[in-house]
Motif scaffolding. Structure first.
Motif, mmCIF file in Angstrom:
data_model
loop_
_atom_site.group_PDB
_atom_site.id
_atom_site.type_symbol
_atom_site.label_atom_id
_atom_site.label_comp_id
_atom_site.label_asym_id
_atom_site.label_seq_id
_atom_site.Cartn_x
_atom_site.Cartn_y
_atom_site.Cartn_z
ATOM 1 N N ASP A 99 0.807 -1.213 0.000
ATOM 2 C CA ASP A 99 0.000 0.000 0.000
ATOM 3 C C ASP A 99 0.844 1.269 0.000
ATOM 4 O O ASP A 99 2.028 1.276 0.334
ATOM 5 N N THR A 100 0.209 2.350 -0.407
ATOM 6 C CA THR A 100 0.826 3.680 -0.378
ATOM 7 C C THR A 100 -0.148 4.628 0.310
ATOM 8 O O THR A 100 -1.216 4.230 0.757
ATOM 9 N N GLY A 107 5.295 7.156 0.280
ATOM 10 C CA GLY A 107 5.718 6.094 1.177
ATOM 11 C C GLY A 107 4.839 4.865 1.109
ATOM 12 O O GLY A 107 3.807 4.829 0.449
ATOM 13 N N HIS A 108 5.279 3.836 1.811
ATOM 14 C CA HIS A 108 4.586 2.548 1.892
ATOM 15 C C HIS A 108 4.424 2.212 3.377
ATOM 16 O O HIS A 108 5.194 1.415 3.918
ATOM 17 N N PRO A 109 3.445 2.795 4.059
ATOM 18 C CA PRO A 109 3.365 2.651 5.519
ATOM 19 C C PRO A 109 3.229 1.221 6.003
ATOM 20 O O PRO A 109 3.775 0.842 7.033
ATOM 21 N N GLY A 110 2.480 0.398 5.249
ATOM 22 C CA GLY A 110 2.272 -0.973 5.692
ATOM 23 C C GLY A 110 3.553 -1.764 5.814
ATOM 24 O O GLY A 110 3.674 -2.650 6.666
ATOM 25 N N TYR A 142 3.307 8.306 11.320
ATOM 26 C CA TYR A 142 4.127 8.444 10.117
ATOM 27 C C TYR A 142 3.562 9.512 9.190
ATOM 28 O O TYR A 142 4.282 10.387 8.684
ATOM 29 N N SER A 143 2.258 9.445 8.946
ATOM 30 C CA SER A 143 1.627 10.386 8.020
ATOM 31 C C SER A 143 1.799 11.832 8.486
ATOM 32 O O SER A 143 2.119 12.726 7.699
ATOM 33 N N ARG A 160 14.767 13.395 -1.190
ATOM 34 C CA ARG A 160 13.486 12.708 -1.053
ATOM 35 C C ARG A 160 13.726 11.354 -0.411
ATOM 36 O O ARG A 160 14.660 10.646 -0.766
ATOM 37 N N GLY A 161 12.886 11.028 0.562
ATOM 38 C CA GLY A 161 13.014 9.744 1.233
ATOM 39 C C GLY A 161 11.666 9.248 1.696
ATOM 40 O O GLY A 161 10.737 10.032 1.875
ATOM 41 N N MET A 162 11.558 7.964 1.891
ATOM 42 C CA MET A 162 10.353 7.373 2.471
ATOM 43 C C MET A 162 10.680 6.725 3.816
ATOM 44 O O MET A 162 10.056 7.021 4.822
ATOM 45 N N ALA A 163 11.691 5.851 3.800
ATOM 46 C CA ALA A 163 12.123 5.241 5.057
ATOM 47 C C ALA A 163 12.548 6.315 6.058
ATOM 48 O O ALA A 163 12.433 6.118 7.273
ATOM 49 N N THR A 164 13.017 7.448 5.554
ATOM 50 C CA THR A 164 13.416 8.567 6.405
ATOM 51 C C THR A 164 12.323 8.935 7.393
ATOM 52 O O THR A 164 12.588 9.170 8.577
#
Length: 492
Positions: A99-100, A107-110, A142-143, A160-164
Motif C-alpha cells: 500500500d501507499t 511512502g509505503h506505511p504498511g 508516520y503520516s 526525497r526519502g520514504m524510510a526517512t
C-alpha cells in the motif's frame, strides 16, 4: 516554512496519543480499514517471501540471529524482534505491491508499521485489539510527521526519502504495543530520528540496476523497534525532536515545515480513512498510465501485433521510468515501457510480472521499444504531489488510434478497489506460498482480529510455508510462460 508557530510540545503530544489511544477510541470504519491494510500487507509479505530476492536478506539476518519470539515470514524461524521486523519489512516491499498513501504522502506505511507492530506483539503476547491499535497509531504518526516536513517539489528532486519518515511510524507502533508511558514514548521518537535513513531517493531513480535493498524499509523498522526498546530501558533522548528550526524536518534536508500538520485533528482524522492500494506489482507512479492502457485494451479490443506506437504523456516525473532494458525485479517495477508491454500483452497481474525471463523476451522488448514517454505541459503545471496522471495514445499500423486519460490510479480513494478485489489479490499472493486452507485461516483471523487473544495465532500462518505449493506454483508459471511464448510466435 511557517514561522508563526513551531508546534511547541508536538513531539510529546504525539507520543501521548500513540500510547494512550486504545481500541475503544477507534471508529468502526478505521478498524475495518486497518484490517484491510493488514491483509494487504501480509499478502505482500508472503508474496515477497517466495521471491529469489528474499533469500540473501533472510539468510544473512538469520545467520546472525539467535532464536527469539518474532516470526520471520517464509522461514519457520522466530528471532529477536528487530531482526524479524527488518526482514519482514524488506520482503513486504519486495514485489512493490504494498500500500501507499494518498497524494502529498509518499511512502509505503504498511511495509514498516505492520512488521514493527507484529514483531513486538509476538514478544509481549498482544491481543488482536492491541495490534490493531498499534497499526492505526503507527500509520497516523508516520503520516503526520511526513506531511509536516515534506520538502517542496523542487527540493524533492534532490532530497526525497520514504524510510526517512517511516521510522517514526515503526517507533510509534512499537511504543503502543509496549504500552510505554508518554515521556518514554517521546524519548522513543527522539531516538527514532537517530535511526532514520538519509533521504536517498533522488539518487535512487538515476541509475540502473536499482540497488538490492530498494527503499531500505528494514532499517527503518529495526530503527523504530530499537528506539522504543532503548527508551523503555531508560536511554535518554530529545523530547522535542520534531520541533523548531533545527527539528527533524531540517535534519532530513527539507526546505519547508508545516508544524500544524503534526497535531491538527489529532485523534479525529487518521489515514486509514484515506487508503491507496495497488492492483499491480510496480511503482505507484506508473499505475495511471497502465490503467489508461487497460481501458484502451479492454474497451477497444486491440491486439499487440496491431500496435505501431504507444505514447504516454505525463508530468516530468515520467522521465525516471524510461528504462527500456530492466535487469532485475526492482528495475522492472520502475520500467514503464516494460510494464506497458506487459499490460498490452494481457499478461496476468501478479507473480507472472516477476518472471525474469520476460525481461529478455525479444517480443516483449520489441513492444516496449514502441512505447514513448513525453512530458505534458498542462499536467506538469497542475502537478499534485504524490500523483502522476497520464494520457495514453495507442496508434495502430492501420492508421487508427485510441486514447485514454487517468488522473487517479485504480486503488486510490477516488478510484477504489472493492473488497472482493483486495481479497482476490491477497489469495493470489498467499495461496501459492501457504496453501488455500492456511490462506483462508489467515484472512479469517485478520477479519476477526478484535476477538484474537494472542497475535501468535496469526503469525503461525506466516511461517506455515509449503514448498509443495511453491514448487507447484512455479511449474504453473513456467508452463504459462511457455504458452505465452508460443502465442507470441515462439519468441524467448
Amino acid at each position: 516554512m511557517e514561522t508563526e508557530t513551531w508546534g511547541l510540545g508536538a513531539t510529546r503530544r504525539l507520543a501521548r496519543y500513540a500510547v494512550e489511544t486504545t481500541y475503544a477510541d477507534l471508529p468502526a470504519d478505521v478498524i475495518q480499514q486497518a484490517k484491510c491494510a493488514i491483509r494487504d500487507s501480509l499478502g505482500c509479505l508472503l508474496g515477497g517471501s517466495s521471491m529469489a530476492g528474499a533469500q540473501p536478506v533472510r539468510d544473512l539476518a538469520l545467520s546472525m540471529a539467535a532464536d527469539g519470539p518474532a516470526t520471520v515470514a517464509g522461514s519457520g524461524r522466530r528471532v529477536a524482534p528487530p531482526l524479524a521486523g527488518y526482514v519482514n519489512a524488506q520482503l513486504a516491499n519486495l514485489l512493490d505491491y504494498d500500500d501507499t498513501m494518498a497524494e502529498g504522502d509518499p511512502g509505503h506505511p504498511g511495509a514498516t508499521v505492520i512488521p514493527a507492530a507484529l514483531a513486538l506483539a509476538e514478544q509481549v503476547g498482544s491481543s488482536g485489539k492491541d495490534f490493531l491499535t498499534a497499526v492505526v497509531v503507527g500509520y497516523d504518526l508516520y503520516s503526520r510527521v511526513s506531511r509536516a516536513g515534506q520538502p517542496s517539489p523542487e527540493r524533492s528532486k534532490q532530497v526525497r526519502g520514504m524510510a526517512t519518515w517511516q521510522v517514526f511510524g515503526a517507533a510509534a507502533a512499537t511504543a503502543s504495543i509496549l504500552r510505554l508511558d508518554p515521556d518514554t514514548a517521546a524519548r522513543a521518537l527522539g531516538l527514532a530520528a537517530l535511526h532514520a535513513p538519509v533521504p536517498f531517493l533522488g539518487k535512487f531513480y538515476e541509475e540502473r540496476p536499482i540497488w538490492g535493498l530498494k527503499n531500505n524499509f528494514g532499517w527503518a523498522v529495526m530503527g523504530g523497534i530499537l528506539a522504543a526498546l532503548y527508551a523503555a530501558r531508560g536511554l535518554d533522548a530529545n523530547q522535542k525532536i520534531l520541533e523548531g528550526p533545527s527539528g527533524f524536518w531540517a535534519m532530513a534536508g527539507s526546505d519547508r515545515y508545516c508544524p500544524k500538520r503534526l497535531t491538527e485533528d489529532l485523534g479525529r482524522s487518521v489515514p486509514q480513512r484515506d487508503p491507496s492500494y495497488k492492483p499491480s506489482p510496480c511503482c505507484r507512479f506508473t499505475h495511471s498510465a497502465l490503467d489508461a492502457i487497460e481501458q484502451i485494451v479492454s474497451t477497444d479490443g486491440i491486439r499487440c501485433d496491431e500496435v505501431e506506437s504507444v505514447r504516454i504523456y505525463s508530468t516530468s516525473k515520467v522521465r525516471v521510468f524510461a528504462d527500456y532494458r530492466p535487469q532485475t525485479l526492482t528495475d522492472s517495477q520502475y520500467s514503464l515501457p516494460y510494464l506497458a508491454a506487459l499490460r498490452l500483452l494481457r499478461v496476468p497481474v501478479g507473480y507472472e510480472w516477476a518472471l525474469g525471463a520476460r525481461w529478455l523476451d525479444p517480443d516483449v522488448l520489441s513492444l516496449a521499444d514502441r512505447v514513448h514517454l513525453e512530458v505534458d505541459a498542462g499536467m506538469e503545471a497542475g502537478h499534485v504531489p504524490g500523483l502522476m496522471p497520464a494520457r495514453v495514445k495507442v496508434s495502430l499500423f492501420s492508421g487508427c488510434s485510441h486514447e485514454a486519460e487517468v488522473t487517479h490510479a485504480r486503488g486510490h480513494r477516488l478510484n477504489p478497489m472493492s473488497d472482493d478485489e483486495l481479497s482476490s489479490k491477497f489469495f493470489s499472493l498467499a495461496k501459492p506460498v501457504v496453501g488455500l486452507k492456511a490462506s483462508e485461516r489467515l484472512e479469517a483471523l485478520i477479519e476477526g482480529l478484535e476477538e484474537l487473544p494472542d497475535i501468535v495465532q496469526l503469525t503461525r500462518c506466516l511461517a506455515a510455508v509449503s514448498y509443495t505449493h511453491l514448487r507447484a506454483h512455479e511449474t504453473v508459471l513456467v508452463i504459462s510462460y511457455a504458452v505465452f511464448c508460443l502465442k507470441m510466435g515462439g519468441g524467448g
